[in-house]
Design an enzyme around this catalytic site. Structure first.
Site, short mmCIF file in Angstrom:
data_model
loop_
_atom_site.label_atom_id
_atom_site.label_comp_id
_atom_site.label_asym_id
_atom_site.label_seq_id
_atom_site.Cartn_x
_atom_site.Cartn_y
_atom_site.Cartn_z
N VAL A 56 0.84 -1.20 0.00
CA VAL A 56 0.00 0.00 0.00
C VAL A 56 0.88 1.26 0.00
O VAL A 56 0.58 2.25 -0.68
CB VAL A 56 -0.95 0.00 1.22
CG1 VAL A 56 -1.73 1.30 1.31
CG2 VAL A 56 -1.91 -1.19 1.14
N TYR A 57 1.98 1.19 0.74
CA TYR A 57 2.93 2.31 0.78
C TYR A 57 3.50 2.60 -0.61
O TYR A 57 3.50 3.75 -1.07
CB TYR A 57 4.04 1.99 1.77
CG TYR A 57 5.24 2.89 1.69
CD1 TYR A 57 5.21 4.20 2.19
CD2 TYR A 57 6.44 2.45 1.11
CE1 TYR A 57 6.32 5.03 2.12
CE2 TYR A 57 7.55 3.27 1.04
CZ TYR A 57 7.48 4.56 1.54
OH TYR A 57 8.58 5.38 1.46
N LEU A 58 3.98 1.57 -1.29
CA LEU A 58 4.57 1.77 -2.62
C LEU A 58 3.53 2.30 -3.61
O LEU A 58 3.85 3.13 -4.47
CB LEU A 58 5.19 0.47 -3.13
CG LEU A 58 6.45 -0.01 -2.40
CD1 LEU A 58 6.90 -1.34 -2.97
CD2 LEU A 58 7.57 1.02 -2.50
N LYS A 108 2.91 6.05 -2.66
CA LYS A 108 4.01 6.89 -3.14
C LYS A 108 3.97 7.03 -4.66
O LYS A 108 4.22 8.12 -5.20
CB LYS A 108 5.36 6.29 -2.71
CG LYS A 108 5.60 6.30 -1.21
CD LYS A 108 5.70 7.68 -0.61
CE LYS A 108 7.02 8.33 -0.86
NZ LYS A 108 7.13 9.64 -0.13
#
Length: 218
Positions: free
Chosen positions: A128-130, A133
């Protein structure tokens, strides 16, 4: 130069603030907690108390007025869940970009992550972070009023910086001390010839200033 940094209490941001203030730039760092202010002042930066998860574009733009450059170095942090990856890593980056456009601050540098991709698959927190971003980076690249540069470091370490890096559109996986990321950011901020570039960064054999000049075409 006057430079405003979102995520002003982050590990990279504090290092960057020290470098910029030491060379004579005027630096402001956006923080969420009043108790973080002393760390920024020790780094030579002016603390700006503002929560990017709840602020308005107008509110953020007011703090960007008169700046020569803006750096987005905020992040939800490793202990946060998927919801804050969206509100900080994506949402705050979009807000900061919109505010820079509103305040007519053209130079805009983003600290992203290697592997950032709006089409990244998976539901784990890092997936989810990637994706968050990547979505933020994609939004920034569509802003014609910004002279943007996106920096995607490899795995971050707290090793002492060497001043030697490899920075290209695609470097492959690798690690990089936070000291060296900050040194690269300090060079990128006042190298507008790197506008329009998305760059990966790992440790290497090229001095920071030479690496920046090289990608800038100098």
């Amino acid at each position: 130069m006057r430079i405003v940094i979102a995520g002003g209490h982050g590990q990279i941001a504090l290092r960057l603030e020290r470098l910029l203030s030491a060379r004579g730039d005027e630096v402001a760092g956006i923080i969420r907690k009043p108790e973080q202010g002393d760390d920024l002042r020790s780094a030579g930066a002016e603390p700006v108390l503002l929560d990017l998860e709840s602020a308005s574009v107008e509110g953020v733009a007011a703090h960007l007025q008169g700046a020569d450059a803006a750096v987005f170095a905020a992040g939800a942090g490793p202990g946060s869940g998927t919801a804050r990856k969206d509100t900080v890593d994506r949402g705050a980056a979009v807000l900061f970009a919109d505010a820079a456009v509103r305040a007519r601050v053209r130079r805009f540098v983003v600290v992203s992550s290697m592997g950032a991709d709006p089409a990244h698959q998976g539901d784990d927190v890092f997936d989810v972070y990637l994706r968050a971003k990547g979505e933020a980076d994609a939004y920034v690249t569509r802003q014609e009023a910004l002279d943007w540069t996106i920096l995607r470091p490899g795995a971050l370490t707290n090793d002492a910086g060497t001043g030697l890096v490899r920075m290209e559109a695609h470097t492959g996986r690798g690690a990089i001390p936070r000291d060296d990321v900050a040194a690269v950011l300090a060079e990128l901020v006042d190298t507008p010839a790197t506008a329009g570039l998305t760059l990966e960064l790992v440790s290497g054999s090229t001095p920071v200033s030479v690496a920046v000049k090289s990608v800038a075409g100098n």
